[in-house]
Design a protein around this motif. Structure first.
Motif, short mmCIF file in Angstrom:
data_model
loop_
_atom_site.label_atom_id
_atom_site.label_comp_id
_atom_site.label_asym_id
_atom_site.label_seq_id
_atom_site.Cartn_x
_atom_site.Cartn_y
_atom_site.Cartn_z
N GLN A 45 0.83 -1.21 0.00
CA GLN A 45 0.00 0.00 0.00
C GLN A 45 0.87 1.26 0.00
O GLN A 45 0.58 2.23 -0.71
CB GLN A 45 -0.93 0.00 1.21
CG GLN A 45 -2.02 -1.03 1.12
CD GLN A 45 -2.77 -1.21 2.43
OE1 GLN A 45 -2.36 -0.74 3.49
NE2 GLN A 45 -3.88 -1.93 2.36
N ASP A 46 1.94 1.24 0.79
CA ASP A 46 2.85 2.39 0.83
C ASP A 46 3.51 2.62 -0.52
O ASP A 46 3.62 3.75 -0.98
CB ASP A 46 3.93 2.19 1.90
CG ASP A 46 3.39 2.30 3.32
OD1 ASP A 46 2.24 2.75 3.50
OD2 ASP A 46 4.13 1.90 4.25
N ALA A 47 3.94 1.53 -1.16
CA ALA A 47 4.59 1.65 -2.48
C ALA A 47 3.62 2.23 -3.50
O ALA A 47 3.99 3.11 -4.29
CB ALA A 47 5.12 0.30 -2.94
N VAL A 48 2.38 1.76 -3.48
CA VAL A 48 1.37 2.28 -4.41
C VAL A 48 1.09 3.76 -4.11
O VAL A 48 1.04 4.59 -5.01
CB VAL A 48 0.08 1.44 -4.38
CG1 VAL A 48 -1.03 2.11 -5.18
CG2 VAL A 48 0.35 0.04 -4.91
N SER A 49 0.94 4.09 -2.84
CA SER A 49 0.69 5.49 -2.47
C SER A 49 1.84 6.40 -2.90
O SER A 49 1.60 7.49 -3.44
CB SER A 49 0.50 5.61 -0.96
OG SER A 49 -0.66 4.96 -0.56
N ASP A 50 3.08 5.96 -2.64
CA ASP A 50 4.24 6.75 -3.06
C ASP A 50 4.29 6.89 -4.57
O ASP A 50 4.63 7.95 -5.10
CB ASP A 50 5.53 6.11 -2.56
CG ASP A 50 5.70 6.20 -1.05
OD1 ASP A 50 4.94 6.95 -0.40
OD2 ASP A 50 6.60 5.51 -0.53
#
Length: 174
Positions: A45-50
């Motif tokens: 989720q963090d990778a997608v958000s970034d």
């Protein structure tokens, strides 16, 4: 397709609603890719958000509207690669849940094989990784991948075939 390209054009001009619409359309594909690579829902989720934040900040520099999906997948691929490097430098702590995670999926790869597949995957040329990722993880057809990456459809199929053979050969060598 025209509506899609128009939304990309609008997003390039700063239309946040158009960008949000594109994001909603591609989120599932981005997340599936990230979760496969990282095997951690929070990090995925963090990778997608970034990725989305970086894409929104840089979308004005996107040259061809048709390249949006391939472009955003490249950003995500780089984010995942960076996170995997962080994993390699972190000390792993043994937890009670580890025994349950030694076999990642029923009938699937054990942890050592999974790590080897990932290492082999990241050794492939960037375009080959992108083709495999878009096909296997995001479910795109050869025709769709060819359009996104501005390649011939036959080239996409042959590169994917060769890349998968290299992965298989790498696994058989162990």
């Amino acid at each position: 397709m025209e509506n899609y390209l128009e939304r990309v054009r609008l997003a390039k001009r700063g239309d946040t609603e158009a960008f949000a619409s594109l994001y909603r359309e591609i989120y599932g594909d981005l997340y599936r890719f990230a979760i496969y690579i990282l095997k951690n829902p929070t990090d995925a989720q963090d990778a997608v958000s970034d990725t989305v934040a970086d894409a929104f900040a840089a979308i004005r520099r996107l040259r061809a509207e048709e390249a949006f999906k391939g472009w955003i997948f490249r950003i995500l691929s780089n984010k995942c690669k960076k996170k995997l490097k962080e994993y390699a430098t972190k000390a792993v702590q043994w937890t009670e849940e580890w025994p349950d995670r030694l076999v990642l999926q029923e009938g699937g790869l054990d942890m050592a094989e999974d790590v080897q597949v990932r290492m082999l995957f990241w050794q492939l040329p960037a375009d080959d990784r992108m083709i495999i990722a878009m096909h296997v993880f995001a479910g795109y057809t050869s025709r769709e991948i060819a359009k996104q990456l501005h390649m011939n459809e036959n080239t996409v199929r042959s590169r994917e075939s060769r890349a998968l053979k290299r992965l298989k050969a790498g696994l058989e060598c162990r």
